[in-house]
Design a protein around this motif. Structure first.
Motif, PDB file in Angstrom:
ATOM      1  N   SER A 110      45.062  49.901  24.588  1.00 44.64           N
ATOM      2  CA  SER A 110      44.630  50.146  25.964  1.00 44.64           C
ATOM      3  C   SER A 110      44.426  48.814  26.691  1.00 44.64           C
ATOM      4  O   SER A 110      44.310  47.756  26.060  1.00 44.64           O
ATOM      5  CB  SER A 110      43.311  50.918  25.946  1.00 44.64           C
ATOM      6  N   THR A 111      44.370  48.909  28.027  1.00 46.28           N
ATOM      7  CA  THR A 111      44.155  47.681  28.799  1.00 46.28           C
ATOM      8  C   THR A 111      42.801  47.062  28.460  1.00 46.28           C
ATOM      9  O   THR A 111      42.651  45.838  28.441  1.00 46.28           O
ATOM     10  CB  THR A 111      44.258  47.990  30.311  1.00 46.28           C
ATOM     11  N   ASP A 123      43.195  45.132  25.437  1.00 44.49           N
ATOM     12  CA  ASP A 123      43.991  43.937  25.779  1.00 44.49           C
ATOM     13  C   ASP A 123      43.079  42.859  26.377  1.00 44.49           C
ATOM     14  O   ASP A 123      43.218  41.668  26.088  1.00 44.49           O
ATOM     15  CB  ASP A 123      45.073  44.278  26.820  1.00 44.49           C
ATOM     16  N   ILE A 124      42.138  43.293  27.226  1.00 45.24           N
ATOM     17  CA  ILE A 124      41.204  42.346  27.863  1.00 45.24           C
ATOM     18  C   ILE A 124      40.356  41.664  26.791  1.00 45.24           C
ATOM     19  O   ILE A 124      40.199  40.445  26.764  1.00 45.24           O
ATOM     20  CB  ILE A 124      40.302  43.077  28.897  1.00 45.24           C
ATOM     21  N   CYS A 167      42.373  39.242  24.945  1.00 48.73           N
ATOM     22  CA  CYS A 167      42.681  38.101  25.807  1.00 48.73           C
ATOM     23  C   CYS A 167      41.517  37.092  25.799  1.00 48.73           C
ATOM     24  O   CYS A 167      41.718  35.879  25.772  1.00 48.73           O
ATOM     25  CB  CYS A 167      42.941  38.633  27.219  1.00 48.73           C
ATOM     26  N   ASP A 200      44.924  39.005  35.805  1.00 48.58           N
ATOM     27  CA  ASP A 200      45.915  40.068  35.976  1.00 48.58           C
ATOM     28  C   ASP A 200      45.561  41.292  35.139  1.00 48.58           C
ATOM     29  O   ASP A 200      45.684  42.431  35.590  1.00 48.58           O
ATOM     30  CB  ASP A 200      47.315  39.567  35.579  1.00 48.58           C
ATOM     31  N   LEU A 201      45.090  41.027  33.917  1.00 48.78           N
ATOM     32  CA  LEU A 201      44.746  42.148  33.027  1.00 48.78           C
ATOM     33  C   LEU A 201      43.555  42.940  33.569  1.00 48.78           C
ATOM     34  O   LEU A 201      43.556  44.169  33.551  1.00 48.78           O
ATOM     35  CB  LEU A 201      44.381  41.603  31.644  1.00 48.78           C
ATOM     36  N   LYS A 239      44.618  44.926  36.435  1.00 47.14           N
ATOM     37  CA  LYS A 239      45.394  46.078  35.956  1.00 47.14           C
ATOM     38  C   LYS A 239      44.437  47.216  35.565  1.00 47.14           C
ATOM     39  O   LYS A 239      44.651  48.383  35.930  1.00 47.14           O
ATOM     40  CB  LYS A 239      46.246  45.649  34.750  1.00 47.14           C
ATOM     41  N   ALA A 240      43.380  46.855  34.837  1.00 45.19           N
ATOM     42  CA  ALA A 240      42.407  47.876  34.422  1.00 45.19           C
ATOM     43  C   ALA A 240      41.751  48.515  35.640  1.00 45.19           C
ATOM     44  O   ALA A 240      41.552  49.734  35.693  1.00 45.19           O
ATOM     45  CB  ALA A 240      41.357  47.249  33.506  1.00 45.19           C
ATOM     46  N   GLU A 266      44.112  50.863  37.233  1.00 47.04           N
ATOM     47  CA  GLU A 266      44.274  52.079  36.421  1.00 47.04           C
ATOM     48  C   GLU A 266      43.063  52.999  36.536  1.00 47.04           C
ATOM     49  O   GLU A 266      43.045  54.082  35.961  1.00 47.04           O
ATOM     50  CB  GLU A 266      44.476  51.698  34.942  1.00 47.04           C
ATOM     51  N   GLY A 287      35.439  45.346  27.434  1.00 49.87           N
ATOM     52  CA  GLY A 287      36.539  44.390  27.521  1.00 49.87           C
ATOM     53  C   GLY A 287      36.067  42.954  27.428  1.00 49.87           C
ATOM     54  O   GLY A 287      36.247  42.289  26.406  1.00 49.87           O
TER      55      GLY A 287
END
Ligand code: B1M
Length: 210
Positions: free
Chosen positions: A2-3, A6-7, A10, A21-22, A25-26, A29, A40
């Protein structure tokens, strides 16, 4: 993945250029701001903390992770409302009178903030009276003092004595640390907690708040 995870990854990887950007994006979404922050961004730092403690990560890497977390926070800060971050307690912290070292203290601040403490950082060369004024002004749960010099270590003792004299010692828990400081010294001067690293400092705060 999931985003949100990903965060978190990161932050662990310290990918400063990618985090904004991430996080955006979340947001796009429709993820909750609290989820982005707690699972995150802070989630990433919660992975970093034990790696730092076990010696699998080093100071420069932890700094990069923290910078990445802070960069991500810039995206969500304007969207934040009360309750998005759980506050565990209020801490005031500083490097004591005459001492300009702040790298370790900053790591402690970082770990505390990542864990959800509200931290008021008084900076370096913090005179005894400044700690007392800050206690009266901010009413913290915990006071943190850092010292890196054998010569300034005694300033921790002096500050605690002044806090006692001001009649406000029982309002706060005191945690101390820094390279020359030991558990024996902490016990001797009547501190409530001691730690020789930033991650354990946060664990001690959790215990003091329990
Ligand atoms: Co100075 N310095 N320094 N220094 N410096 C030391 C501390 C020293 C050991 C170097 C040496 O001689 N081998 C020595 C002290 C000797 C002693 O007292 N026994 C020393 C000296 C002598 C000096 C000057 C007097 C040098 C001079 O001008 N002649 C001078 C003093 C200035 C002053 O403060 N008034 C001075 C200046 C500086 C710089 C400005 C150049 C710079 C500081 C930059 C800055 O902080 N922004 C500096 C640095 C970088 C160091 C060393 C190299 C690195 C310190 C550091 O950042 N460590 C250091 C030598 C060394 O330690 N190897 C040295 C990394 C950091 C992550 O660790 O700070 O221990 P540390 O923090 C840890 C734990 O201690 C703990 O968690 C942290 C993270 O795990 N911790 C806490 C820290 N605070 C805590 C608080 C807590 C809990 C845990 O609760 C509240």
């Amino acid at each position: 993945m999931s985003t949100i995870s990903d965060i978190s990854q990161c932050v662990v990887d310290g990918e400063l250029d990618e985090i904004k950007d991430l996080v955006q994006k979340a947001v796009d979404e429709g993820a909750d701001v609290s989820e982005i922050i707690n699972d995150g961004l802070i989630g990433g730092m919660n992975i970093v903390a034990p790696l730092f403690k076990s010696g699998e990560m080093f100071v420069p890497e932890v700094m990069e992770c923290a910078d990445t977390m802070n960069e991500g926070m810039q995206v969500v800060k304007p969207l934040m409302s009360e309750g998005d971050v759980t506050t565990r307690g209020k801490v005031i912290i500083g490097t004591v009178n005459g001492d300009l070292h702040d790298i370790g203290k900053n790591l402690v601040v970082l770990m505390m903030e990542s864990r959800g403490y509200e931290v008021i950082d008084l900076g370096v060369d913090v005179k005894e009276e400044m700690f007392i004024d800050a206690i009266n002004k901010h009413q913290p749960n915990i006071v943190g003092m850092s010292s890196l010099l054998t010569t300034t270590m005694m300033k921790i003792d002096e500050t605690i004595k002044k806090i006692n004299e001001a009649g406000i010692r029982d309002q706060v828990k005191i945690i101390v640390g820094g390279a020359p400081v030991t558990q024996e010294f902490a016990d001797e001067i009547g501190a409530d907690g001691y730690s020789d690293d930033a991650s354990t400092a946060v664990e001690i705060c959790d215990q003091l708040m329990a």
